[in-house]
Motif scaffolding. Sequence first.
Motif, PDB file in Angstrom:
ATOM      1  N   GLN A  72       3.149  -8.426   4.555  1.00 42.32           N
ATOM      2  CA  GLN A  72       3.170  -8.383   3.551  1.00 42.32           C
ATOM      3  C   GLN A  72       4.694  -8.981   2.932  1.00 42.32           C
ATOM      4  O   GLN A  72       5.181  -9.839   2.413  1.00 42.32           O
ATOM      5  CB  GLN A  72       2.897  -7.314   2.623  1.00 42.32           C
ATOM      6  N   TRP A  73       5.840  -7.991   3.969  1.00 40.77           N
ATOM      7  CA  TRP A  73       7.352  -8.744   4.533  1.00 40.77           C
ATOM      8  C   TRP A  73       7.448 -10.522   4.318  1.00 40.77           C
ATOM      9  O   TRP A  73       7.980 -11.031   3.699  1.00 40.77           O
ATOM     10  CB  TRP A  73       8.047  -8.150   5.320  1.00 40.77           C
ATOM     11  N   ALA A  74       6.490 -11.416   5.352  1.00 41.45           N
ATOM     12  CA  ALA A  74       6.576 -11.928   5.484  1.00 41.45           C
ATOM     13  C   ALA A  74       5.862 -12.994   4.337  1.00 41.45           C
ATOM     14  O   ALA A  74       5.999 -13.864   3.956  1.00 41.45           O
ATOM     15  CB  ALA A  74       5.451 -12.706   6.663  1.00 41.45           C
ATOM     16  N   ILE A  75       4.473 -12.741   3.880  1.00 41.05           N
ATOM     17  CA  ILE A  75       4.358 -13.203   2.717  1.00 41.05           C
ATOM     18  C   ILE A  75       5.256 -13.009   1.557  1.00 41.05           C
ATOM     19  O   ILE A  75       5.530 -14.095   0.539  1.00 41.05           O
ATOM     20  CB  ILE A  75       3.501 -12.575   2.032  1.00 41.05           C
ATOM     21  N   TRP A  76       6.437 -12.541   0.818  1.00 40.39           N
ATOM     22  CA  TRP A  76       7.453 -12.051   0.697  1.00 40.39           C
ATOM     23  C   TRP A  76       8.231 -13.238   0.552  1.00 40.39           C
ATOM     24  O   TRP A  76       8.487 -14.029  -0.212  1.00 40.39           O
ATOM     25  CB  TRP A  76       7.673 -11.061  -0.305  1.00 40.39           C
ATOM     26  N   GLU A  77       8.163 -13.104   1.839  1.00 37.57           N
ATOM     27  CA  GLU A  77       9.559 -14.116   2.444  1.00 37.57           C
ATOM     28  C   GLU A  77       9.192 -15.224   2.346  1.00 37.57           C
ATOM     29  O   GLU A  77       9.483 -16.695   2.065  1.00 37.57           O
ATOM     30  CB  GLU A  77       9.674 -14.032   3.898  1.00 37.57           C
ATOM     31  N   LEU A  78       7.925 -16.164   2.036  1.00 31.40           N
ATOM     32  CA  LEU A  78       7.919 -17.512   1.779  1.00 31.40           C
ATOM     33  C   LEU A  78       7.563 -18.103   0.251  1.00 31.40           C
ATOM     34  O   LEU A  78       7.710 -18.672   0.171  1.00 31.40           O
ATOM     35  CB  LEU A  78       6.115 -17.481   2.345  1.00 31.40           C
ATOM     36  N   ASP A 109       6.143   1.831  10.191  1.00 27.63           N
ATOM     37  CA  ASP A 109       6.105   0.979  11.675  1.00 27.63           C
ATOM     38  C   ASP A 109       6.393  -0.643  11.355  1.00 27.63           C
ATOM     39  O   ASP A 109       6.349  -1.055  11.937  1.00 27.63           O
ATOM     40  CB  ASP A 109       5.297   1.788  11.682  1.00 27.63           C
ATOM     41  N   TRP A 110       6.913  -0.472   9.790  1.00 22.34           N
ATOM     42  CA  TRP A 110       6.707  -2.166   9.695  1.00 22.34           C
ATOM     43  C   TRP A 110       8.028  -2.530  10.387  1.00 22.34           C
ATOM     44  O   TRP A 110       9.205  -1.847  10.306  1.00 22.34           O
ATOM     45  CB  TRP A 110       7.087  -2.483   7.967  1.00 22.34           C
ATOM     46  N   ASN A 111       8.466  -3.807  10.747  1.00 18.13           N
ATOM     47  CA  ASN A 111       9.995  -4.173  11.785  1.00 18.13           C
ATOM     48  C   ASN A 111      10.070  -5.856  11.290  1.00 18.13           C
ATOM     49  O   ASN A 111       8.878  -6.378  11.070  1.00 18.13           O
ATOM     50  CB  ASN A 111       9.433  -4.321  12.875  1.00 18.13           C
ATOM     51  N   GLU A 112      10.752  -6.037  10.520  1.00 20.23           N
ATOM     52  CA  GLU A 112      11.423  -7.128  10.218  1.00 20.23           C
ATOM     53  C   GLU A 112      11.322  -8.118  10.792  1.00 20.23           C
ATOM     54  O   GLU A 112      11.129  -9.394  10.541  1.00 20.23           O
ATOM     55  CB  GLU A 112      12.424  -7.085   9.537  1.00 20.23           C
ATOM     56  N   CYS A 168      11.773  -7.696  -0.654  1.00 20.07           N
ATOM     57  CA  CYS A 168      12.135  -5.258  -0.919  1.00 20.07           C
ATOM     58  C   CYS A 168      13.443  -5.263   0.159  1.00 20.07           C
ATOM     59  O   CYS A 168      13.751  -5.905   1.229  1.00 20.07           O
ATOM     60  CB  CYS A 168      10.693  -4.883  -0.511  1.00 20.07           C
ATOM     61  N   GLN A 169      14.139  -4.181  -0.477  1.00 19.34           N
ATOM     62  CA  GLN A 169      15.554  -3.825   0.378  1.00 19.34           C
ATOM     63  C   GLN A 169      14.968  -2.184   0.657  1.00 19.34           C
ATOM     64  O   GLN A 169      15.068  -2.426   2.226  1.00 19.34           O
ATOM     65  CB  GLN A 169      16.946  -2.938  -0.908  1.00 19.34           C
ATOM     66  N   THR A 170      14.859  -1.498  -0.072  1.00 21.39           N
ATOM     67  CA  THR A 170      14.363  -0.365   0.548  1.00 21.39           C
ATOM     68  C   THR A 170      12.679  -0.515   1.377  1.00 21.39           C
ATOM     69  O   THR A 170      12.349  -0.270   2.481  1.00 21.39           O
ATOM     70  CB  THR A 170      13.906   1.036  -0.504  1.00 21.39           C
ATOM     71  N   CYS A 171      11.703  -1.093   0.610  1.00 24.42           N
ATOM     72  CA  CYS A 171      10.269  -1.379   1.239  1.00 24.42           C
ATOM     73  C   CYS A 171      10.081  -0.337   1.442  1.00 24.42           C
ATOM     74  O   CYS A 171       9.085  -0.853   3.101  1.00 24.42           O
ATOM     75  CB  CYS A 171      11.015  -2.548   2.584  1.00 24.42           C
ATOM     76  N   ASP A 172      10.081   0.829   0.863  1.00 24.12           N
ATOM     77  CA  ASP A 172       9.313   2.250   1.286  1.00 24.12           C
ATOM     78  C   ASP A 172       7.637   2.161   1.496  1.00 24.12           C
ATOM     79  O   ASP A 172       7.184   2.789   1.902  1.00 24.12           O
ATOM     80  CB  ASP A 172      10.172   2.901  -0.038  1.00 24.12           C
ATOM     81  N   ASP A 173       7.355   0.711   0.549  1.00 25.35           N
ATOM     82  CA  ASP A 173       5.079   0.520   0.548  1.00 25.35           C
ATOM     83  C   ASP A 173       4.930  -0.093   1.547  1.00 25.35           C
ATOM     84  O   ASP A 173       4.020   0.063   1.430  1.00 25.35           O
ATOM     85  CB  ASP A 173       5.237   0.430  -0.551  1.00 25.35           C
ATOM     86  N   LEU A 174       5.970  -0.365   2.525  1.00 27.80           N
ATOM     87  CA  LEU A 174       5.786  -1.354   3.974  1.00 27.80           C
ATOM     88  C   LEU A 174       4.903  -0.456   5.185  1.00 27.80           C
ATOM     89  O   LEU A 174       4.890  -1.063   5.877  1.00 27.80           O
ATOM     90  CB  LEU A 174       6.991  -2.405   4.381  1.00 27.80           C
ATOM     91  N   TYR A 178       6.659  -4.047  -1.497  1.00 32.79           N
ATOM     92  CA  TYR A 178       6.863  -3.995  -1.628  1.00 32.79           C
ATOM     93  C   TYR A 178       5.722  -2.798  -2.299  1.00 32.79           C
ATOM     94  O   TYR A 178       4.624  -2.874  -1.962  1.00 32.79           O
ATOM     95  CB  TYR A 178       7.575  -4.679  -1.709  1.00 32.79           C
ATOM     96  N   SER A 179       6.185  -2.515  -2.354  1.00 31.63           N
ATOM     97  CA  SER A 179       5.715  -2.348  -3.631  1.00 31.63           C
ATOM     98  C   SER A 179       4.835  -2.562  -4.243  1.00 31.63           C
ATOM     99  O   SER A 179       4.382  -2.520  -5.219  1.00 31.63           O
ATOM    100  CB  SER A 179       6.472  -0.581  -4.062  1.00 31.63           C
ATOM    101  N   CYS A 180       5.658  -4.002  -4.328  1.00 30.40           N
ATOM    102  CA  CYS A 180       5.426  -4.354  -5.426  1.00 30.40           C
ATOM    103  C   CYS A 180       6.477  -3.957  -6.542  1.00 30.40           C
ATOM    104  O   CYS A 180       5.728  -3.921  -8.184  1.00 30.40           O
ATOM    105  CB  CYS A 180       4.001  -4.767  -5.909  1.00 30.40           C
ATOM    106  N   GLU A 181       6.842  -2.707  -6.411  1.00 33.67           N
ATOM    107  CA  GLU A 181       7.796  -2.090  -7.583  1.00 33.67           C
ATOM    108  C   GLU A 181       9.188  -2.565  -8.066  1.00 33.67           C
ATOM    109  O   GLU A 181       9.596  -3.397  -6.858  1.00 33.67           O
ATOM    110  CB  GLU A 181       8.592  -0.695  -6.784  1.00 33.67           C
TER     111      GLU A 181
END
Length: 358
Positions: A157-163, A178-181, A169-175, A17-20
């Motif tokens: 990281q995606w899971a932490i944001w989700e919670l 090989d990340w997978n929703e 994130c939408q583009t999730c460029d900084d993940l 997320y990038s956190c951007e």
Amino acid sequence: MKKVILSALAVMTFAFYSCEVEPLDTNNINSVDGKGKVKNKEPEAETNCDISLIPDLPSLVNACTTGKGINANGTFFDLTVSDTDLAGDYGAWCVDIDLDMEENECFEASVYSSYGDFPSFYFENPDNFDLVNWIVNQDFVKKESNIGGDFTFGDVQWAIWELIDDNNCQTCDDLGDDWNEDRGQEIVDAALASGEGYEPGPGEVLAIILIPNNFRQTLIIPIPLDCEPESECETAFAFSGDQEDCFINNGFNRWGWSIGPLAEGSNETYEIYAGAGKCDLGKGDLVGTVDVSYIGGDVNVTYNIDGAYSIEETHTYAGNAMFPTDKKGKATVAPGQYAIQENLSGEIYVIAHAVVCD
């Protein structure tokens, strides 16, 4: 030095997320609103140690990010704290999708335990920090996922944001590529199933919240929960200076000393010994002193306990007899029967008892 002061008025005082930033599409986001209804954590085996989920923490730290995303070592950020007792290198996670922080960025941040009193208005779902603590204690990265492939830092990281956040994130460029929703959701589902009410124990880590003071990205870092021995407590008595005043020498089965007789105008200091079974000073530890004054019919007793110990309780007797009496009028040395008598005159005796813990 810790002090406990007692008087004939039976008043006790303690000093001691990038956190951007990116446009968010809320139509396709399945965020978690508050906590899910899930099973409680299984009770942990008893351990012989104390830990605190609200440890003593510095109020502020200075820190710099040294890696981000695919440039970090298995977390979203590599982070170095440069001062205080928290100084060191950490793997950090991003908390707020709406704020930004870059690699090689330095900042000052306020520090909070995720189980303590932190400013919850910074977070959309602050009640989910128990689930986040569960996640960071599972070491998901590089473990095999049930849906295939290994978990990545981006999945975590995606899971932490989700919670914690209300969007993801939408583009999730900084993940990373090989990340997978679906794997991220697998982590979320596991946390909802097993992390409700989770509290890390000895040998695990505690998520600490860092809130930068320049309105940049809020982060969490894990700190280890070291297992420390439980406090040991001992009974302690003020020593009169005369072993003939030992309770045992006066027909009682327990140790301790009576102090006296004290004349009107007395103002003396006595040593306090803990764990001195059978009144044997060689078995005990000197844990402080007690000041006893008897002036104008008033008795004042001040316990001065060394800083290495804490005072759990005190009991003080002052009266004309060498020992207090119970409800049946029988002499006793049971601390629960101690009291400072009022309107004293003539010679008196004092017994000063404390329970101290190291």
